[in-house]
Scaffold this motif. Structure first.
Motif, PDB file in Angstrom:
ATOM      1  N   PHE A 244       0.827  -1.206   0.000  1.00 39.74           N
ATOM      2  CA  PHE A 244       0.000   0.000   0.000  1.00 39.74           C
ATOM      3  C   PHE A 244       0.867   1.262   0.000  1.00 39.74           C
ATOM      4  O   PHE A 244       0.555   2.238  -0.691  1.00 39.74           O
ATOM      5  CB  PHE A 244      -0.921   0.006   1.217  1.00 39.74           C
ATOM      6  CG  PHE A 244      -1.858   1.180   1.247  1.00 39.74           C
ATOM      7  CD1 PHE A 244      -3.002   1.195   0.476  1.00 39.74           C
ATOM      8  CD2 PHE A 244      -1.582   2.287   2.049  1.00 39.74           C
ATOM      9  CE1 PHE A 244      -3.863   2.284   0.497  1.00 39.74           C
ATOM     10  CE2 PHE A 244      -2.435   3.376   2.072  1.00 39.74           C
ATOM     11  CZ  PHE A 244      -3.577   3.369   1.300  1.00 39.74           C
ATOM     12  N   ASN A 245       1.967   1.267   0.753  1.00 45.98           N
ATOM     13  CA  ASN A 245       2.857   2.424   0.762  1.00 45.98           C
ATOM     14  C   ASN A 245       3.467   2.672  -0.612  1.00 45.98           C
ATOM     15  O   ASN A 245       3.585   3.816  -1.059  1.00 45.98           O
ATOM     16  CB  ASN A 245       3.973   2.219   1.794  1.00 45.98           C
ATOM     17  CG  ASN A 245       3.481   2.403   3.215  1.00 45.98           C
ATOM     18  OD1 ASN A 245       2.467   3.060   3.448  1.00 45.98           O
ATOM     19  ND2 ASN A 245       4.182   1.823   4.169  1.00 45.98           N
ATOM     20  N   THR A 246       3.853   1.583  -1.283  1.00 46.95           N
ATOM     21  CA  THR A 246       4.413   1.724  -2.631  1.00 46.95           C
ATOM     22  C   THR A 246       3.384   2.294  -3.591  1.00 46.95           C
ATOM     23  O   THR A 246       3.662   3.234  -4.352  1.00 46.95           O
ATOM     24  CB  THR A 246       4.911   0.366  -3.148  1.00 46.95           C
ATOM     25  OG1 THR A 246       5.914  -0.132  -2.265  1.00 46.95           O
ATOM     26  CG2 THR A 246       5.490   0.504  -4.544  1.00 46.95           C
ATOM     27  N   VAL A 247       2.179   1.742  -3.576  1.00 46.08           N
ATOM     28  CA  VAL A 247       1.122   2.216  -4.472  1.00 46.08           C
ATOM     29  C   VAL A 247       0.753   3.657  -4.143  1.00 46.08           C
ATOM     30  O   VAL A 247       0.534   4.479  -5.035  1.00 46.08           O
ATOM     31  CB  VAL A 247      -0.108   1.293  -4.370  1.00 46.08           C
ATOM     32  CG1 VAL A 247      -1.297   1.895  -5.102  1.00 46.08           C
ATOM     33  CG2 VAL A 247       0.224  -0.074  -4.946  1.00 46.08           C
ATOM     34  N   ALA A 248       0.696   3.989  -2.846  1.00 43.39           N
ATOM     35  CA  ALA A 248       0.346   5.347  -2.452  1.00 43.39           C
ATOM     36  C   ALA A 248       1.375   6.348  -2.961  1.00 43.39           C
ATOM     37  O   ALA A 248       1.014   7.446  -3.413  1.00 43.39           O
ATOM     38  CB  ALA A 248       0.223   5.435  -0.935  1.00 43.39           C
ATOM     39  N   SER A 249       2.664   5.985  -2.911  1.00 43.12           N
ATOM     40  CA  SER A 249       3.709   6.874  -3.424  1.00 43.12           C
ATOM     41  C   SER A 249       3.541   7.098  -4.916  1.00 43.12           C
ATOM     42  O   SER A 249       3.567   8.238  -5.400  1.00 43.12           O
ATOM     43  CB  SER A 249       5.095   6.277  -3.132  1.00 43.12           C
ATOM     44  OG  SER A 249       5.308   6.135  -1.756  1.00 43.12           O
ATOM     45  N   ALA A 294      11.146  13.406  -2.483  1.00 40.61           N
ATOM     46  CA  ALA A 294      10.753  13.367  -1.070  1.00 40.61           C
ATOM     47  C   ALA A 294       9.707  12.285  -0.830  1.00 40.61           C
ATOM     48  O   ALA A 294       9.780  11.528   0.146  1.00 40.61           O
ATOM     49  CB  ALA A 294      10.214  14.735  -0.643  1.00 40.61           C
ATOM     50  N   ILE A 295       8.738  12.172  -1.727  1.00 40.27           N
ATOM     51  CA  ILE A 295       7.688  11.165  -1.573  1.00 40.27           C
ATOM     52  C   ILE A 295       8.271   9.763  -1.638  1.00 40.27           C
ATOM     53  O   ILE A 295       7.962   8.893  -0.808  1.00 40.27           O
ATOM     54  CB  ILE A 295       6.609  11.353  -2.655  1.00 40.27           C
ATOM     55  CG1 ILE A 295       5.813  12.641  -2.380  1.00 40.27           C
ATOM     56  CG2 ILE A 295       5.658  10.157  -2.702  1.00 40.27           C
ATOM     57  CD1 ILE A 295       4.899  13.037  -3.516  1.00 40.27           C
ATOM     58  N   TYR A 296       9.161   9.533  -2.598  1.00 38.70           N
ATOM     59  CA  TYR A 296       9.705   8.188  -2.769  1.00 38.70           C
ATOM     60  C   TYR A 296      10.659   7.797  -1.648  1.00 38.70           C
ATOM     61  O   TYR A 296      10.739   6.628  -1.272  1.00 38.70           O
ATOM     62  CB  TYR A 296      10.409   8.074  -4.114  1.00 38.70           C
ATOM     63  CG  TYR A 296       9.455   7.928  -5.274  1.00 38.70           C
ATOM     64  CD1 TYR A 296       8.556   6.879  -5.318  1.00 38.70           C
ATOM     65  CD2 TYR A 296       9.442   8.842  -6.310  1.00 38.70           C
ATOM     66  CE1 TYR A 296       7.666   6.742  -6.371  1.00 38.70           C
ATOM     67  CE2 TYR A 296       8.560   8.713  -7.376  1.00 38.70           C
ATOM     68  CZ  TYR A 296       7.677   7.659  -7.392  1.00 38.70           C
ATOM     69  OH  TYR A 296       6.794   7.522  -8.427  1.00 38.70           O
TER      70      TYR A 296
END
Length: 325
Positions: A244-249, A294-296
Motif C-alpha cells: 500500500f505504501n508503494t502504491v500510495a507513493s 521526497a515522496i519516494y
C-alpha cells in the motif's frame, strides 16, 4: 500571398521571454534566493535516487529501474527549464532574447521530457499491476530486456510527439510579434502569437493532451484500482502495508503530475490568462519536482535502506581509515 488569413510576411527572428521582468527588482531577487535552493535540492534528490537505483544491487528490480528512469527524466526536465528561469530574475527589465531555434529546442525538450514522464508513470502502474495482480507471470513478463524496451518506447513516444508538435507550431506564421509572456517557450504562450486557424490550433493542442494525459491517466487509475482491490483482499498485514505504501507513493506522484499538467494544458487558448499561467509555472517547475524524491524516499523503506547502506558504508570506511592512520 500568405495562405494564412491575417498574417504578414515578417516573422520574428528571435523571441523575447518576458518572465517576471516587469516585477520590482527586490521581489525578483527575493524569488531567486527562494527558488535557487529548491532547484539544487530537486537536482540532488533526483540524482541521488538515480544513483541508488543504479548502484545498489538490492534495487535492481523493475520497479526501481523505472523509478531511476523517472528520476533521470525529472533531473533533465529541471535542467532544461529552471536555470533559464532563475537567470530571468537577475536580468534587467525587458526579458530574455532567445533565438528562434533556441525557443523551439526548449519547447521540444520540455514536451519530450514531460511526455516521457507521463508514459513512464503509466509503465510504473503497469509494473505494479503485474507484480501484485499477476505475481506468477511477473518474472517472465517483466524481464530486464522488456523493461529496457518499455523505457525506450516511453522516451520514443514522448520525443516523437514533441517533434511533431514543435515542428507544427514553428511552421506557423507569427504575426503578433515575438514577446512570449511566460518564463520559457511554453506551447500556449507561443501559440497565442501565431496567426491562422485558432480553432485548429486548439484542437491539435487538446489532441496532444488527450494522448499524453487522459489515456495514460485512465490506465494508471484502472491499474491501481485493481491493485488496491487485491491488496485489501489477500496477504498479511505487513505485506499489505508495504504494498500500500508503494502504491500510495506512485499514485501521489501521478496525481501531482497529471493534475498540474491538466490544469495547464487541457484548456482552450481563449480562456487562458498568461499572467496566471506564469505564476502556476513556478509551482510545476520548482515545487512539484521537489516533492517527487521526497515522496519516494520518505515512504519507501527499500530506498531508505539503500541510502543508509551508502551512508553507513562511507562512515565505516572513514572509521577504518582513521584507525589505520
Amino acid at each position: 500571398m500568405s495562405p494564412w488569413p491575417g498574417s504578414n510576411r515578417t516573422a520574428p527572428r528571435e523571441f523575447v521571454i518576458l518572465g517576471f521582468s516587469g516585477w520590482p527588482r527586490g521581489l525578483r531577487l527575493l524569488l531567486f534566493a527562494f527558488l535557487l535552493p529548491l532547484y539544487l535540492a530537486t537536482l540532488v534528490g533526483n540524482l541521488l535516487i538515480l544513483g541508488l537505483a543504479v548502484g545498489d544491487p538490492a534495487l535492481h528490480t523493475p520497479m526501481y529501474f523505472f523509478l531511476g528512469a523517472l528520476s533521470a527524466v525529472e533531473a533533465a526536465y529541471t535542467l532544461v527549464l529552471t536555470p533559464r528561469t532563475l537567470a530571468g530574475f537577475l536580468l534587467p527589465p525587458g526579458g530574455q532574447a532567445v533565438a528562434r531555434s533556441t525557443c523551439a529546442a526548449q519547447m521540444g525538450l520540455f514536451v519530450a521530457l514531460g511526455g516521457s514522464e507521463c508514459l513512464l508513470l503509466a509503465a510504473m502502474a503497469l509494473d505494479r499491476y503485474l507484480a501484485i495482480c499477476r505475481p506468477l507471470c511477473y518474472p517472465r513478463l517483466m524481464t530486464a530486456g522488456r523493461c529496457r524496451c518499455l523505457l525506450a518506447s516511453c522516451c520514443a513516444g514522448g520525443s516523437l510527439l514533441a517533434l511533431g508538435l514543435t515542428v507544427a507550431i514553428f511552421q506557423l506564421p507569427f504575426c503578433r510579434g515575438g514577446l512570449v509572456n511566460h518564463v520559457f517557450c511554453d506551447l500556449p504562450a507561443v501559440l497565442v502569437l501565431a496567426c491562422g486557424d485558432r480553432d485548429l490550433q486548439e484542437r491539435v493542442l487538446l489532441a496532444a493532451c488527450l494522448l499524453l494525459l487522459v489515456l495514460p491517466l485512465v490506465l494508471i487509475l484502472l491499474s491501481y484500482t485493481r491493485v488496491l482491490a487485491v491488496i485489501l483482499g489477500v496477504g498479511g498485514v505487513a505485506g499489505r502495508r508495504k504494498a500500500f505504501n508503494t502504491v500510495a507513493s506512485h499514485l501521489t506522484v501521478a496525481v501531482l503530475h497529471y493534475g498540474c499538467a491538466t490544469a495547464m494544458y487541457a484548456r482552450p487558448l481563449s480562456s487562458r490568462s498568461l499572467e496566471e499561467d506564469k505564476l502556476v509555472s513556478l509551482v510545476y517547475i520548482n515545487l512539484t519536482p521537489l516533492l517527487y524524491p521526497a515522496i519516494y524516499t520518505l515512504r519507501n523503506r527499500d530506498v531508505q535502506g539503500a541510502l543508509w547502506r551508502v551512508v553507513g558504508g562511507r562512515t565505516s570506511g572513514n572509521v577504518v581509515r582513521a584507525e589505520v592512520s
